[in-house]
Design a protein around this motif. Structure first.
Motif, PDB file in Angstrom:
ATOM      1  N   VAL A 168       4.243  -9.213  -3.504  1.00  0.00           N
ATOM      2  CA  VAL A 168       2.594  -8.728  -2.890  1.00  0.00           C
ATOM      3  C   VAL A 168       3.232  -7.819  -1.793  1.00  0.00           C
ATOM      4  CG1 VAL A 168       0.877  -9.586  -1.343  1.00  0.00           C
ATOM      5  CG2 VAL A 168       1.538 -11.040  -3.378  1.00  0.00           C
ATOM      6  N   VAL A 170       1.447  -5.862   1.692  1.00  0.00           N
ATOM      7  CA  VAL A 170       0.469  -5.919   2.413  1.00  0.00           C
ATOM      8  C   VAL A 170       0.491  -4.753   3.333  1.00  0.00           C
ATOM      9  CG1 VAL A 170      -0.848  -7.226   4.217  1.00  0.00           C
ATOM     10  CG2 VAL A 170       0.572  -8.380   2.510  1.00  0.00           C
ATOM     11  N   LYS A 187       1.167  -6.919  -6.644  1.00  0.00           N
ATOM     12  CA  LYS A 187      -0.113  -7.054  -5.924  1.00  0.00           C
ATOM     13  C   LYS A 187      -0.281  -6.464  -4.731  1.00  0.00           C
ATOM     14  CE  LYS A 187      -0.853 -11.420  -8.660  1.00  0.00           C
ATOM     15  NZ  LYS A 187       0.578 -11.553  -9.043  1.00  0.00           N
ATOM     16  N   THR A 188      -1.301  -5.723  -4.499  1.00  0.00           N
ATOM     17  CA  THR A 188      -1.618  -5.278  -3.178  1.00  0.00           C
ATOM     18  C   THR A 188      -2.600  -5.850  -2.351  1.00  0.00           C
ATOM     19  OG1 THR A 188      -2.632  -3.410  -4.110  1.00  0.00           O
ATOM     20  CG2 THR A 188      -0.289  -3.034  -3.792  1.00  0.00           C
ATOM     21  N   ILE A 189      -2.428  -5.729  -1.129  1.00  0.00           N
ATOM     22  CA  ILE A 189      -3.305  -6.429  -0.261  1.00  0.00           C
ATOM     23  C   ILE A 189      -3.485  -5.352   1.050  1.00  0.00           C
ATOM     24  CG2 ILE A 189      -4.106  -8.374   1.489  1.00  0.00           C
ATOM     25  CD1 ILE A 189      -3.424  -9.541  -1.258  1.00  0.00           C
ATOM     26  N   GLU A 208      -6.569  -1.536  -3.594  1.00  0.00           N
ATOM     27  CA  GLU A 208      -5.792  -2.933  -3.337  1.00  0.00           C
ATOM     28  C   GLU A 208      -6.350  -3.935  -4.354  1.00  0.00           C
ATOM     29  OE1 GLU A 208      -7.864  -1.380  -1.182  1.00  0.00           O
ATOM     30  OE2 GLU A 208      -9.584  -2.772  -0.774  1.00  0.00           O
ATOM     31  N   ASN A 209      -5.390  -4.856  -4.549  1.00  0.00           N
ATOM     32  CA  ASN A 209      -6.352  -6.080  -5.375  1.00  0.00           C
ATOM     33  C   ASN A 209      -7.290  -7.048  -4.482  1.00  0.00           C
ATOM     34  OD1 ASN A 209      -3.425  -5.739  -6.323  1.00  0.00           O
ATOM     35  ND2 ASN A 209      -4.638  -6.714  -7.965  1.00  0.00           N
ATOM     36  N   HIS A 210      -6.803  -6.965  -3.222  1.00  0.00           N
ATOM     37  CA  HIS A 210      -7.763  -7.792  -2.064  1.00  0.00           C
ATOM     38  C   HIS A 210      -7.623  -7.381  -0.770  1.00  0.00           C
ATOM     39  CE1 HIS A 210      -7.707 -11.540  -4.815  1.00  0.00           C
ATOM     40  NE2 HIS A 210      -6.463 -11.137  -4.899  1.00  0.00           N
ATOM     41  N   ILE A 212      -8.302  -7.788   3.150  1.00  0.00           N
ATOM     42  CA  ILE A 212      -8.568  -8.870   4.193  1.00  0.00           C
ATOM     43  C   ILE A 212      -8.659  -8.122   5.589  1.00  0.00           C
ATOM     44  CG2 ILE A 212      -7.474 -10.808   2.966  1.00  0.00           C
ATOM     45  CD1 ILE A 212      -4.914  -9.981   4.536  1.00  0.00           C
ATOM     46  N   LEU A 218      -5.118 -14.509   3.796  1.00  0.00           N
ATOM     47  CA  LEU A 218      -4.261 -14.418   2.608  1.00  0.00           C
ATOM     48  C   LEU A 218      -3.661 -15.877   2.407  1.00  0.00           C
ATOM     49  CD1 LEU A 218      -3.159 -12.449   0.706  1.00  0.00           C
ATOM     50  CD2 LEU A 218      -1.460 -11.747   2.525  1.00  0.00           C
ATOM     51  N   ILE A 227      -3.947 -15.734  -5.940  1.00  0.00           N
ATOM     52  CA  ILE A 227      -3.096 -14.656  -6.032  1.00  0.00           C
ATOM     53  C   ILE A 227      -1.896 -15.095  -6.490  1.00  0.00           C
ATOM     54  CG2 ILE A 227      -2.170 -15.156  -3.466  1.00  0.00           C
ATOM     55  CD1 ILE A 227      -2.297 -12.105  -3.170  1.00  0.00           C
TER      56      ILE A 227
END
Ligand SMILES: [Mg+2]
Length: 227
Positions: A168, A170, A187-189, A208-210, A212, A218, A227
Motif C-alpha cells: 500500500v 500512502v 493500492k494507493t491511499i 487513489e483507491n481510498h 483519507i 486507514l 483494504i
C-alpha cells in the motif's frame, strides 16, 4: 493481504509548511547576522514573499532589502536552506499508526522525492530510521527516478520481500503519488493534509483507491478488511 505500507514523506508524515518555515528561520538568522538586520523582520518578509509566490523567494528578498547579489550567492542560500537540520516533527497520528501496523507484523517504508540532502536532513530530524524498515530517497537513484517512475517501488518490493499486491502506498500528491497503481497492483491511499499539493490534478487521471484525512481512518480500513 497487506504486508507492507509505504509512505511518502512531505505533507504525508509531516507538514511541509513547517519545513519551509524552519528553512526560512535558518536563512533569516544567517542574513540578519550578515547585514545586521532584524531576524524576525527578514523571516516575516520571506513568509510574505512565499505566500505571494514560491518562485525565486531569495532573489525577491534581496531585491526588497536592496542587497545586490550574484546567481552564485543565491545558489549558496538555497544550499543553506536544503542542508539545514529542520525543526519538524511527525503529525500526531503517525507514530500510533506505525504501532498499529507493527502489531500486525506489517512492514513499513518511505519512498520520497526531493533533493537528497534536504530529504536526508528531514529524515534525520524526525529520526525516521528508528521507525521504518526501509527508506528510499529517489534522488539518490538519479533525478530520472523521482516518482512517478516505478523503480523505487520495485526496489522497495525486493527489499521488503513482498508482492506488489501486498503493498500500500500512502501519499498526498495527485501529480505523482497514485499513478503507480496503473503500473503495478499497489493500492494507493491519498491523505489530504491540506498541504502544498492539495489542489493539483491527477497524472493521467489515475486516482487513489481510498481518500483519507487522518491515518486513523486507514486503521479502520484495515480492521474491516476493506483494504
Ligand atoms: Mg508529499
Amino acid at each position: 493481504m497487506v504486508k507492507a505500507v509505504i509512505f511518502d514523506l512531505d505533507d504525508t508524515l509531516f507538514s511541509e509548511k513547517k519545513y519551509i518555515e524552519s528553512g526560512y528561520q535558518h536563512i533569516a538568522k544567517l542574513l540578519s547576522k550578515r547585514y545586521e538586520k532584524d531576524e524576525a523582520e527578514i523571516f516575516e518578509l520571506l513568509m510574505e514573499l512565499f505566500r505571494n509566490s514560491p518562485m525565486n523567494v531569495f532573489n525577491r528578498l534581496l531585491d526588497t532589502l536592496g542587497i545586490s547579489y550574484t546567481n552564485k550567492y543565491i545558489i549558496e542560500l538555497v544550499e543553506e536552506y536544503r542542508n539545514h537540520l529542520p525543526n519538524i516533527e511527525f503529525y500526531n497520528d503517525v507514530l500510533p499508526f506505525l504501532e498499529f501496523l507493527k502489531k500486525r507484523k506489517i512492514k513499513v517504508g518511505i519512498i520520497t522525492d526531493g533533493y537528497a540532502n534536504a530529504q536526508r536532513q528531514k529524515l534525520k530530524s524526525v529520526k525516521a530510521v528508528n521507525h521504518f524498515d526501509e527508506i528510499i530517497v529517489t534522488d539518490e537513484l538519479g533525478r530520472d527516478f523521482w516518482k512517478p517512475h516505478p523503480k523505487a517501488f520495485e526496489i522497495m518490493k525486493h527489499k521488503l520481500n513482498v508482492e506488489f499486491n501486498e503493498m500500500v502506498y500512502v501519499g498526498d500528491n495527485p501529480e505523482k503519488d497514485f499513478y503507480i497503481r496503473s503500473v503495478y497492483p499497489i493500492k494507493t491511499i491519498r491523505i489530504n493534509r491540506n498541504g502544498v499539493h492539495a489542489q493539483k490534478n491527477y497524472l493521467n487521471g489515475v486516482q487513489e483507491n481510498h481518500l483519507i484525512y487522518l491515518l486513523s481512518e486507514l486503521e479502520s480500513l484495515f480492521v474491516n478488511n476493506f483494504i
